[in-house]
Write a protein that holds these residues in place. Structure first.
Motif, PDB file in Angstrom:
ATOM      1  N   ASP A  72     -25.438  23.640  -6.375  1.00 38.37           N
ATOM      2  CA  ASP A  72     -25.417  23.119  -5.008  1.00 38.37           C
ATOM      3  C   ASP A  72     -26.260  21.851  -4.894  1.00 38.37           C
ATOM      4  O   ASP A  72     -25.853  20.883  -4.237  1.00 38.37           O
ATOM      5  CB  ASP A  72     -25.941  24.172  -4.027  1.00 38.37           C
ATOM      6  CG  ASP A  72     -24.948  25.300  -3.800  1.00 38.37           C
ATOM      7  OD1 ASP A  72     -23.760  25.126  -4.148  1.00 38.37           O
ATOM      8  OD2 ASP A  72     -25.356  26.350  -3.272  1.00 38.37           O
ATOM      9  N   LEU A  73     -27.440  21.859  -5.522  1.00 38.81           N
ATOM     10  CA  LEU A  73     -28.320  20.693  -5.452  1.00 38.81           C
ATOM     11  C   LEU A  73     -27.683  19.492  -6.132  1.00 38.81           C
ATOM     12  O   LEU A  73     -27.715  18.371  -5.598  1.00 38.81           O
ATOM     13  CB  LEU A  73     -29.670  21.021  -6.094  1.00 38.81           C
ATOM     14  CG  LEU A  73     -30.703  19.886  -6.122  1.00 38.81           C
ATOM     15  CD1 LEU A  73     -30.980  19.367  -4.711  1.00 38.81           C
ATOM     16  CD2 LEU A  73     -31.992  20.347  -6.789  1.00 38.81           C
ATOM     17  N   ARG A  74     -27.085  19.702  -7.286  1.00 38.86           N
ATOM     18  CA  ARG A  74     -26.433  18.598  -7.982  1.00 38.86           C
ATOM     19  C   ARG A  74     -25.259  18.055  -7.185  1.00 38.86           C
ATOM     20  O   ARG A  74     -25.074  16.837  -7.061  1.00 38.86           O
ATOM     21  CB  ARG A  74     -25.954  19.069  -9.354  1.00 38.86           C
ATOM     22  CG  ARG A  74     -27.075  19.266 -10.369  1.00 38.86           C
ATOM     23  CD  ARG A  74     -26.521  19.641 -11.726  1.00 38.86           C
ATOM     24  NE  ARG A  74     -27.569  19.764 -12.722  1.00 38.86           N
ATOM     25  CZ  ARG A  74     -27.353  20.096 -13.988  1.00 38.86           C
ATOM     26  NH1 ARG A  74     -26.113  20.343 -14.405  1.00 38.86           N
ATOM     27  NH2 ARG A  74     -28.360  20.182 -14.845  1.00 38.86           N
ATOM     28  N   ASN A  75     -24.454  18.943  -6.627  1.00 36.06           N
ATOM     29  CA  ASN A  75     -23.293  18.501  -5.845  1.00 36.06           C
ATOM     30  C   ASN A  75     -23.723  17.773  -4.581  1.00 36.06           C
ATOM     31  O   ASN A  75     -23.090  16.784  -4.174  1.00 36.06           O
ATOM     32  CB  ASN A  75     -22.421  19.699  -5.492  1.00 36.06           C
ATOM     33  CG  ASN A  75     -21.716  20.295  -6.702  1.00 36.06           C
ATOM     34  OD1 ASN A  75     -21.730  19.701  -7.779  1.00 36.06           O
ATOM     35  ND2 ASN A  75     -21.119  21.466  -6.534  1.00 36.06           N
ATOM     36  N   MET A  76     -24.782  18.260  -3.947  1.00 36.84           N
ATOM     37  CA  MET A  76     -25.282  17.614  -2.738  1.00 36.84           C
ATOM     38  C   MET A  76     -25.819  16.224  -3.054  1.00 36.84           C
ATOM     39  O   MET A  76     -25.534  15.253  -2.332  1.00 36.84           O
ATOM     40  CB  MET A  76     -26.380  18.481  -2.112  1.00 36.84           C
ATOM     41  CG  MET A  76     -26.973  17.908  -0.843  1.00 36.84           C
ATOM     42  SD  MET A  76     -25.800  17.897   0.532  1.00 36.84           S
ATOM     43  CE  MET A  76     -26.845  17.260   1.838  1.00 36.84           C
ATOM     44  N   THR A  77     -26.578  16.110  -4.120  1.00 38.82           N
ATOM     45  CA  THR A  77     -27.124  14.806  -4.513  1.00 38.82           C
ATOM     46  C   THR A  77     -26.004  13.826  -4.838  1.00 38.82           C
ATOM     47  O   THR A  77     -26.053  12.652  -4.436  1.00 38.82           O
ATOM     48  CB  THR A  77     -28.046  14.968  -5.730  1.00 38.82           C
ATOM     49  OG1 THR A  77     -29.087  15.895  -5.420  1.00 38.82           O
ATOM     50  CG2 THR A  77     -28.669  13.638  -6.123  1.00 38.82           C
ATOM     51  N   THR A  78     -24.992  14.293  -5.528  1.00 35.41           N
ATOM     52  CA  THR A  78     -23.846  13.439  -5.858  1.00 35.41           C
ATOM     53  C   THR A  78     -23.116  12.980  -4.604  1.00 35.41           C
ATOM     54  O   THR A  78     -22.715  11.812  -4.482  1.00 35.41           O
ATOM     55  CB  THR A  78     -22.872  14.189  -6.775  1.00 35.41           C
ATOM     56  OG1 THR A  78     -23.540  14.542  -7.990  1.00 35.41           O
ATOM     57  CG2 THR A  78     -21.656  13.333  -7.101  1.00 35.41           C
ATOM     58  N   ALA A  79     -22.962  13.884  -3.640  1.00 33.62           N
ATOM     59  CA  ALA A  79     -22.275  13.540  -2.394  1.00 33.62           C
ATOM     60  C   ALA A  79     -23.062  12.503  -1.599  1.00 33.62           C
ATOM     61  O   ALA A  79     -22.482  11.571  -1.017  1.00 33.62           O
ATOM     62  CB  ALA A  79     -22.062  14.799  -1.558  1.00 33.62           C
ATOM     63  N   VAL A  80     -24.394  12.635  -1.564  1.00 33.24           N
ATOM     64  CA  VAL A  80     -25.231  11.670  -0.840  1.00 33.24           C
ATOM     65  C   VAL A  80     -25.149  10.302  -1.503  1.00 33.24           C
ATOM     66  O   VAL A  80     -25.042   9.269  -0.823  1.00 33.24           O
ATOM     67  CB  VAL A  80     -26.688  12.171  -0.776  1.00 33.24           C
ATOM     68  CG1 VAL A  80     -27.606  11.079  -0.256  1.00 33.24           C
ATOM     69  CG2 VAL A  80     -26.782  13.402   0.115  1.00 33.24           C
ATOM     70  N   ARG A  81     -25.190  10.270  -2.823  1.00 26.88           N
ATOM     71  CA  ARG A  81     -25.055   8.998  -3.522  1.00 26.88           C
ATOM     72  C   ARG A  81     -23.703   8.351  -3.236  1.00 26.88           C
ATOM     73  O   ARG A  81     -23.607   7.137  -3.063  1.00 26.88           O
ATOM     74  CB  ARG A  81     -25.208   9.214  -5.028  1.00 26.88           C
ATOM     75  CG  ARG A  81     -26.625   9.523  -5.473  1.00 26.88           C
ATOM     76  CD  ARG A  81     -26.659   9.804  -6.952  1.00 26.88           C
ATOM     77  NE  ARG A  81     -27.989  10.141  -7.409  1.00 26.88           N
ATOM     78  CZ  ARG A  81     -28.263  10.619  -8.611  1.00 26.88           C
ATOM     79  NH1 ARG A  81     -27.276  10.827  -9.468  1.00 26.88           N
ATOM     80  NH2 ARG A  81     -29.503  10.900  -8.958  1.00 26.88           N
ATOM     81  N   ARG A  82     -22.676   9.164  -3.187  1.00 31.81           N
ATOM     82  CA  ARG A  82     -21.350   8.625  -2.884  1.00 31.81           C
ATOM     83  C   ARG A  82     -21.313   8.041  -1.476  1.00 31.81           C
ATOM     84  O   ARG A  82     -20.684   7.003  -1.248  1.00 31.81           O
ATOM     85  CB  ARG A  82     -20.296   9.724  -3.026  1.00 31.81           C
ATOM     86  CG  ARG A  82     -18.897   9.247  -2.733  1.00 31.81           C
ATOM     87  CD  ARG A  82     -17.861  10.316  -3.005  1.00 31.81           C
ATOM     88  NE  ARG A  82     -16.536   9.892  -2.595  1.00 31.81           N
ATOM     89  CZ  ARG A  82     -15.449  10.644  -2.692  1.00 31.81           C
ATOM     90  NH1 ARG A  82     -15.522  11.859  -3.199  1.00 31.81           N
ATOM     91  NH2 ARG A  82     -14.281  10.191  -2.285  1.00 31.81           N
ATOM     92  N   MET A  83     -21.993   8.683  -0.539  1.00 33.30           N
ATOM     93  CA  MET A  83     -22.046   8.170   0.827  1.00 33.30           C
ATOM     94  C   MET A  83     -22.677   6.779   0.860  1.00 33.30           C
ATOM     95  O   MET A  83     -22.143   5.841   1.461  1.00 33.30           O
ATOM     96  CB  MET A  83     -22.835   9.128   1.722  1.00 33.30           C
ATOM     97  CG  MET A  83     -23.015   8.624   3.155  1.00 33.30           C
ATOM     98  SD  MET A  83     -23.967   9.769   4.184  1.00 33.30           S
ATOM     99  CE  MET A  83     -25.603   9.600   3.455  1.00 33.30           C
ATOM    100  N   PHE A  84     -23.826   6.634   0.186  1.00 37.52           N
ATOM    101  CA  PHE A  84     -24.472   5.322   0.150  1.00 37.52           C
ATOM    102  C   PHE A  84     -23.612   4.317  -0.603  1.00 37.52           C
ATOM    103  O   PHE A  84     -23.583   3.128  -0.263  1.00 37.52           O
ATOM    104  CB  PHE A  84     -25.853   5.433  -0.492  1.00 37.52           C
ATOM    105  CG  PHE A  84     -26.902   6.002   0.424  1.00 37.52           C
ATOM    106  CD1 PHE A  84     -27.285   5.320   1.565  1.00 37.52           C
ATOM    107  CD2 PHE A  84     -27.519   7.205   0.140  1.00 37.52           C
ATOM    108  CE1 PHE A  84     -28.253   5.826   2.418  1.00 37.52           C
ATOM    109  CE2 PHE A  84     -28.484   7.736   0.983  1.00 37.52           C
ATOM    110  CZ  PHE A  84     -28.845   7.045   2.122  1.00 37.52           C
ATOM    111  N   GLY A  85     -22.905   4.774  -1.626  1.00 37.40           N
ATOM    112  CA  GLY A  85     -22.008   3.885  -2.353  1.00 37.40           C
ATOM    113  C   GLY A  85     -20.872   3.378  -1.491  1.00 37.40           C
ATOM    114  O   GLY A  85     -20.528   2.191  -1.530  1.00 37.40           O
ATOM    115  N   ASP A  86     -20.296   4.252  -0.680  1.00 39.20           N
ATOM    116  CA  ASP A  86     -19.224   3.835   0.225  1.00 39.20           C
ATOM    117  C   ASP A  86     -19.752   2.847   1.273  1.00 39.20           C
ATOM    118  O   ASP A  86     -19.051   1.899   1.657  1.00 39.20           O
ATOM    119  CB  ASP A  86     -18.610   5.053   0.914  1.00 39.20           C
ATOM    120  CG  ASP A  86     -17.648   5.804  -0.002  1.00 39.20           C
ATOM    121  OD1 ASP A  86     -17.344   5.297  -1.099  1.00 39.20           O
ATOM    122  OD2 ASP A  86     -17.204   6.913   0.375  1.00 39.20           O
TER     123      ASP A  86
END
Length: 338
Positions: A72-86
């Motif tokens: 969950d922590l890894r997936n959440m961190t990846t999702a947040v990074r994707r948000m900033f990337g977008d």
């Protein structure tokens, strides 16, 4: 010289399409569509925001480890990074400022009026639209300033010779890393990212301060510790004036520096945001509930869109903001007697 300092939060980038905390939650729901376990965690923290979800997952990972919590922590961190990337991708394709004949107008003109800029944002709005284009001619319009700046930069960073790849378009964000020298450079306006940035590399990870233990996390990064030392130094300069745009005063470690500078050094505040002066009202929900002395330090506030104001379409509000840079003094024209 009277120091003029800017502090921005998410409400600043919001003017160009950046996400507020509530909108970040909705974005993360969209990119976790097939992760039922993480979606349950997000919904449980809906009213507290996505940073509360990160903080809770990190705490569980450290204190009550399970493979599911790690995932969950890894997936959440990846999702947040994707948000900033977008957001980075969107900012790179959006219009930031306009060409104005009136030298009083424009976002770039406005930003050059500050001696130092600090931000709690981790997006790259100013990296895309301000730092690469601002020149000595922009700073030269500010005749009230002391030593003339010739550009703006991010102290303590050097290219990491690496990129961050994200999204279906395989967009690549150029990355930076901390250098060995954090000291400011003369005649360059410093831009400090107090909570790290999507484009700062820290080993294998990004230097992003998110969640509920920000002060402790900042202490793990000498670069960010130096940024916070600069923040405190600037706010405690004699006669310093701080404009705050889009920050809701929800970070206790930031509030502490501001409130101490008010009480000990007489710092003055100008607040820009949808709640105006009420942003810093006596609200028990805010960390470090401000006392009357803090309220008395507010020399002005604006509830209107800063982007619209700086365009000149709201001259009444622009004149109000102008007073911040003229230290609150009103010019009086004396008509000689006939």
């Amino acid at each position: 010289m009277i120091p003029h300092i800017l502090l921005t939060g998410a409400g600043f980038s919001y003017n160009w399409g950046g996400y507020l905390a509530s909108e970040a939650f909705e974005y993360l729901l969209g990119v976790t569509e097939n992760d039922e376990d993480l979606r349950k965690v997000l919904w449980a923290d809906q009213n507290r925001g996505f940073e509360a979800t990160l903080a809770r997952l990190r705490k569980e990972f450290e204190e009550n480890y399970t493979p599911q919590v790690e995932q969950d922590l890894r997936n959440m961190t990846t999702a947040v990074r994707r948000m900033f990337g977008d957001m980075w991708l969107a900012f790179s394709q959006s219009k930031f400022d306009e060409a104005f004949e009136d030298p009083r107008l424009g976002v770039i003109r406005f930003l050059t009026r500050f001696d130092a800029i600090f931000t709690l944002n981790q997006d790259t709005l100013l990296e895309a639209h301000y730092l690469p284009v601002v020149t000595d001619t922009d700073f030269a319009k500010n005749t009230y300033q002391g030593p003339r700046n010739v550009g703006a930069y991010r102290p303590g960073l050097v290219p990491a010779m690496d990129t961050l790849t994200f999204g279906s378009l395989a967009a690549r964000i150029p990355l930076f890393r901390a250098s060995d020298d954090f000291s400011p450079t003369r005649n360059l306006q410093p831009y400090y990212k107090l909570h790290g940035s999507i484009d700062i590399k820290d080993g294998r990870d990004m230097m992003l301060i998110l969640g509920g233990n920000k002060e402790a996390d900042i202490g793990k990064h000498p670069l960010l510790e130096s940024y916070h030392a600069q923040f405190e130094w600037w706010l405690n300069m004699p006669m310093a004036r701080l404009m705050v745009i889009g920050y809701s005063f929800a970070d206790a470690h930031i509030n502490r520096v501001i409130f101490n500078a008010i009480e000990k050094r007489g710092l003055k505040l100008f607040l820009v945001g949808p709640d105006g002066a009420k942003t810093i009202d006596s609200n028990p929900a805010l960390p470090l509930n401000p006392r009357q002395q803090v309220k008395d330090a507010i020399v002005g506030a604006s509830r209107r869109s800063i982007r619209n104001t700086l365009s000149g379409r709201d001259m009444v509000e622009l004149m109000k903001i102008e007073r911040f840079f003229h230290d609150g003094r009103m010019a009086i024209t004396r008509i000689p007697a006939l």
